[in-house]
Design a protein around this motif. Structure first.
Motif, PDB file in Angstrom:
ATOM      1  N   TYR A  51       4.136 -19.504 -40.853  1.00 17.95           N
ATOM      2  CA  TYR A  51       4.204 -18.093 -40.465  1.00 17.95           C
ATOM      3  C   TYR A  51       5.648 -17.617 -40.544  1.00 17.95           C
ATOM      4  CZ  TYR A  51       5.979 -19.933 -36.045  1.00 17.95           C
ATOM      5  OH  TYR A  51       6.725 -20.582 -35.101  1.00 17.95           O
ATOM      6  N   ASP A  52       5.809 -16.283 -40.561  1.00 16.68           N
ATOM      7  CA  ASP A  52       7.122 -15.669 -40.416  1.00 16.68           C
ATOM      8  C   ASP A  52       6.992 -14.504 -39.436  1.00 16.68           C
ATOM      9  OD1 ASP A  52       5.917 -13.687 -41.898  1.00 16.68           O
ATOM     10  OD2 ASP A  52       7.200 -13.882 -43.633  1.00 16.68           O
ATOM     11  N   ASP A  53       8.110 -13.871 -39.110  1.00 12.36           N
ATOM     12  CA  ASP A  53       8.105 -12.824 -38.087  1.00 12.36           C
ATOM     13  C   ASP A  53       7.255 -11.611 -38.469  1.00 12.36           C
ATOM     14  OD1 ASP A  53       9.590 -14.233 -36.274  1.00 12.36           O
ATOM     15  OD2 ASP A  53      11.514 -13.435 -36.979  1.00 12.36           O
ATOM     16  N   THR A  54       7.205 -11.262 -39.750  1.00 10.20           N
ATOM     17  CA  THR A  54       6.402 -10.104 -40.142  1.00 10.20           C
ATOM     18  C   THR A  54       4.911 -10.397 -39.961  1.00 10.20           C
ATOM     19  OG1 THR A  54       6.441 -10.801 -42.462  1.00 10.20           O
ATOM     20  CG2 THR A  54       8.103  -9.213 -41.767  1.00 10.20           C
ATOM     21  N   GLN A  55       4.501 -11.622 -40.256  1.00 14.27           N
ATOM     22  CA  GLN A  55       3.094 -11.988 -40.059  1.00 14.27           C
ATOM     23  C   GLN A  55       2.733 -12.013 -38.575  1.00 14.27           C
ATOM     24  OE1 GLN A  55       3.188 -15.722 -42.122  1.00 14.27           O
ATOM     25  NE2 GLN A  55       2.305 -14.851 -43.991  1.00 14.27           N
ATOM     26  N   ILE A  56       3.641 -12.489 -37.751  1.00 12.63           N
ATOM     27  CA  ILE A  56       3.405 -12.531 -36.307  1.00 12.63           C
ATOM     28  C   ILE A  56       3.294 -11.111 -35.753  1.00 12.63           C
ATOM     29  CG2 ILE A  56       4.410 -13.191 -34.073  1.00 12.63           C
ATOM     30  CD1 ILE A  56       3.366 -15.587 -35.606  1.00 12.63           C
ATOM     31  N   ALA A  57       4.196 -10.220 -36.182  1.00 13.80           N
ATOM     32  CA  ALA A  57       4.157  -8.830 -35.710  1.00 13.80           C
ATOM     33  C   ALA A  57       2.859  -8.146 -36.137  1.00 13.80           C
ATOM     34  CB  ALA A  57       5.362  -8.064 -36.241  1.00 13.80           C
TER      35      ALA A  57
END
Length: 72
Positions: A51-57
Motif C-alpha cells: 500500500y501507499d498513502d494515496t491508497q490508504i486515504a
C-alpha cells in the motif's frame, strides 16, 4: 361485562410492522464510528498487502462513506 366497540373496516388504519423500530441497532444509528488510516494500515500489514498513502486515504474515504450510508 366488557364493552366492545364495533367499527367498520374502512375506519381501521393498517400499517406494516417495522421491526427495525424495536431493535437496538436503530437506537445506536446516531453514533457512527469512522475508520482511521492507522486501522487500515494495520489491516493491510496483517494481510501482507502492499500500500501507499494515496491508497490508504482513498480506502478511508470509501469506507467512511459506506458506513455513513448504511447508518442512515
Amino acid at each position: 361485562m366488557k364493552k366492545v366497540e364495533v367499527v367498520r373496516s374502512k375506519e381501521v388504519e393498517v400499517k406494516p410492522l417495522d421491526l427495525s423500530a424495536f431493535t437496538e441497532e436503530r437506537a445506536q444509528s446516531g453514533a457512527v464510528r469512522t475508520v482511521s488510516k492507522k486501522e487500515i494500515r494495520e489491516i493491510a500489514e496483517g494481510l501482507g498487502l502492499p500500500y501507499d498513502d494515496t491508497q490508504i486515504a482513498f480506502a478511508k474515504k470509501l469506507l467512511n462513506a459506506y458506513i455513513k450510508k448504511e447508518a442512515v
